[in-house]
Design a protein around this motif. Structure first.
Motif, PDB file in Angstrom:
ATOM      1  N   GLY A 111      -6.968  -0.086  -1.849  1.00 59.80           N
ATOM      2  CA  GLY A 111      -6.065   0.116  -2.974  1.00 59.80           C
ATOM      3  C   GLY A 111      -6.742   0.813  -4.135  1.00 59.80           C
ATOM      4  O   GLY A 111      -6.182   1.712  -4.750  1.00 59.80           O
ATOM      5  N   TRP A 139       0.266  -1.443  -8.456  1.00 58.72           N
ATOM      6  CA  TRP A 139      -1.112  -1.922  -8.393  1.00 58.72           C
ATOM      7  C   TRP A 139      -1.163  -3.441  -8.531  1.00 58.72           C
ATOM      8  O   TRP A 139      -1.913  -4.114  -7.815  1.00 58.72           O
ATOM      9  N   ALA A 179      -6.223   9.235  -6.957  1.00 59.44           N
ATOM     10  CA  ALA A 179      -5.084   9.830  -7.672  1.00 59.44           C
ATOM     11  C   ALA A 179      -5.504  10.279  -9.074  1.00 59.44           C
ATOM     12  O   ALA A 179      -5.143  11.380  -9.520  1.00 59.44           O
ATOM     13  N   LEU A 209       2.146   1.761  -3.455  1.00 59.78           N
ATOM     14  CA  LEU A 209       1.114   2.286  -4.346  1.00 59.78           C
ATOM     15  C   LEU A 209       0.913   3.785  -4.117  1.00 59.78           C
ATOM     16  O   LEU A 209       0.810   4.556  -5.081  1.00 59.78           O
ATOM     17  N   ILE A 210       0.861   4.205  -2.873  1.00 62.36           N
ATOM     18  CA  ILE A 210       0.681   5.628  -2.559  1.00 62.36           C
ATOM     19  C   ILE A 210       1.844   6.444  -3.094  1.00 62.36           C
ATOM     20  O   ILE A 210       1.656   7.506  -3.706  1.00 62.36           O
ATOM     21  N   VAL A 211       3.063   5.960  -2.872  1.00 63.96           N
ATOM     22  CA  VAL A 211       4.261   6.688  -3.319  1.00 63.96           C
ATOM     23  C   VAL A 211       4.283   6.815  -4.840  1.00 63.96           C
ATOM     24  O   VAL A 211       4.562   7.893  -5.383  1.00 63.96           O
ATOM     25  N   THR A 212       3.985   5.722  -5.540  1.00 62.95           N
ATOM     26  CA  THR A 212       4.019   5.785  -7.012  1.00 62.95           C
ATOM     27  C   THR A 212       2.905   6.679  -7.552  1.00 62.95           C
ATOM     28  O   THR A 212       3.098   7.379  -8.549  1.00 62.95           O
ATOM     29  N   CYS A 213       1.747   6.674  -6.886  1.00 59.21           N
ATOM     30  CA  CYS A 213       0.663   7.567  -7.322  1.00 59.21           C
ATOM     31  C   CYS A 213       1.065   9.028  -7.119  1.00 59.21           C
ATOM     32  O   CYS A 213       0.768   9.887  -7.962  1.00 59.21           O
ATOM     33  N   ILE A 214       1.733   9.312  -6.012  1.00 61.27           N
ATOM     34  CA  ILE A 214       2.204  10.678  -5.766  1.00 61.27           C
ATOM     35  C   ILE A 214       3.222  11.094  -6.827  1.00 61.27           C
ATOM     36  O   ILE A 214       3.189  12.220  -7.340  1.00 61.27           O
ATOM     37  N   MET A 260       0.830  -1.206   0.000  1.00 60.08           N
ATOM     38  CA  MET A 260       0.000   0.000   0.000  1.00 60.08           C
ATOM     39  C   MET A 260       0.865   1.256   0.000  1.00 60.08           C
ATOM     40  O   MET A 260       0.562   2.230  -0.708  1.00 60.08           O
ATOM     41  N   THR A 261       1.939   1.234   0.776  1.00 63.95           N
ATOM     42  CA  THR A 261       2.839   2.389   0.799  1.00 63.95           C
ATOM     43  C   THR A 261       3.448   2.622  -0.580  1.00 63.95           C
ATOM     44  O   THR A 261       3.551   3.763  -1.049  1.00 63.95           O
ATOM     45  N   VAL A 302      -7.236   4.504  -3.424  1.00 59.65           N
ATOM     46  CA  VAL A 302      -6.013   5.282  -3.635  1.00 59.65           C
ATOM     47  C   VAL A 302      -5.820   5.570  -5.115  1.00 59.65           C
ATOM     48  O   VAL A 302      -5.558   6.708  -5.521  1.00 59.65           O
TER      49      VAL A 302
END
Length: 233
Positions: free
Chosen positions: A141, A57, A148, A7-12, A4-5, A144
């Motif tokens: 997921g 993802w 994004a 995924l969040i980082v790559t979306c950012i 999950m971390t 998120v």
């Protein structure tokens, strides 16, 4: 790094790089590198960060849904995707927001069809697509990823307003004064007739074809059956 971390980082990274390169960094970098070189760099960064999001993802473990997506919710989501497809197809013709040579000319016309709904039909199409997926796949997921995409689309649309006003001046401001950012805002206020929002043929029939093809591909590629294929396959 936890899935999950990651995924969040790559979306950012994906969203942040798009917004930075599309707005505050575009003019200085394009001026220094040249427009052609900048477009190459922009495309490489966009593709690389998109691939990172896709890989993150795919690496997400199975997550229990937060609610059950029954037929009624699937029908609503399918209708939302159909509307998104119509908005997207309509946005490909005569769109002053796109970096096209005829943008100034297009902005002088009367807003009709999808442009009577919103001056950013493409961006709202992406946002509605994201919403539909969150409705029928209610996992952290997916939330998120959908957030994004919707954030990038709508913040990017707001940035387009600022950039186009700077580049096109009164032509864009006149277009913005006759259109709305939020869909159907002018119709609700009573300043634009509802009849103006009827999609043009290329938007309506093109959107329907895209919707049918995309929902068919959803099942053909091994994902959950979507759209009409959920009930006829």
């Amino acid at each position: 790094m936890e899935p999950m971390t990651l995924l969040i980082v790559t979306c950012i990274l994906f969203v942040g790089s798009h917004l930075l390169l599309s707005h505050p960094l575009r003019a200085p970098l394009a001026g220094r590198m040249g427009e052609r070189s900048f477009q190459i760099v922009y495309s490489i960064v966009a593709l690389a960060t998109f691939i990172l999001v896709v890989q993150a993802w795919r690496g997400m473990p199975p997550e229990p849904p937060l609610w059950a997506a029954g037929d009624a919710l699937w029908a609503i989501a399918s209708l939302v995707v159909l509307i998104a497809s119509i908005l997207f197809m309509g946005s490909l013709v005569g769109n002053p927001a796109l970096p096209a040579p005829g943008a100034a000319f297009a902005a002088q016309g009367a807003p009709r069809g999808v442009y009577a709904i919103t001056r950013h039909p493409m961006m709202w199409g992406f946002s509605l697509w994201a919403l539909a997926h969150a409705l029928v796949m209610p996992t952290p997921g997916q939330f998120v990823l959908s957030a994004a995409i919707a954030f990038l689309a709508l913040v990017g649309a707001a940035g387009q307003d600022v950039k186009k006003a700077r580049l096109m001046g009164d032509t864009w401001r006149h277009w913005a004064a006759r259109t709305s950012f939020v869909p159907f805002a002018r119709q609700i206020r009573g300043t634009t007739p509802w009849g103006d929002t009827i999609p043009r043929p290329h938007a309506l029939f093109g959107g329907i074809l895209v919707w049918i093809a995309a929902t068919w591909a959803h099942g053909a590629l091994g994902y959950m059956a979507a759209g009409i294929w959920r009930w006829i396959s």
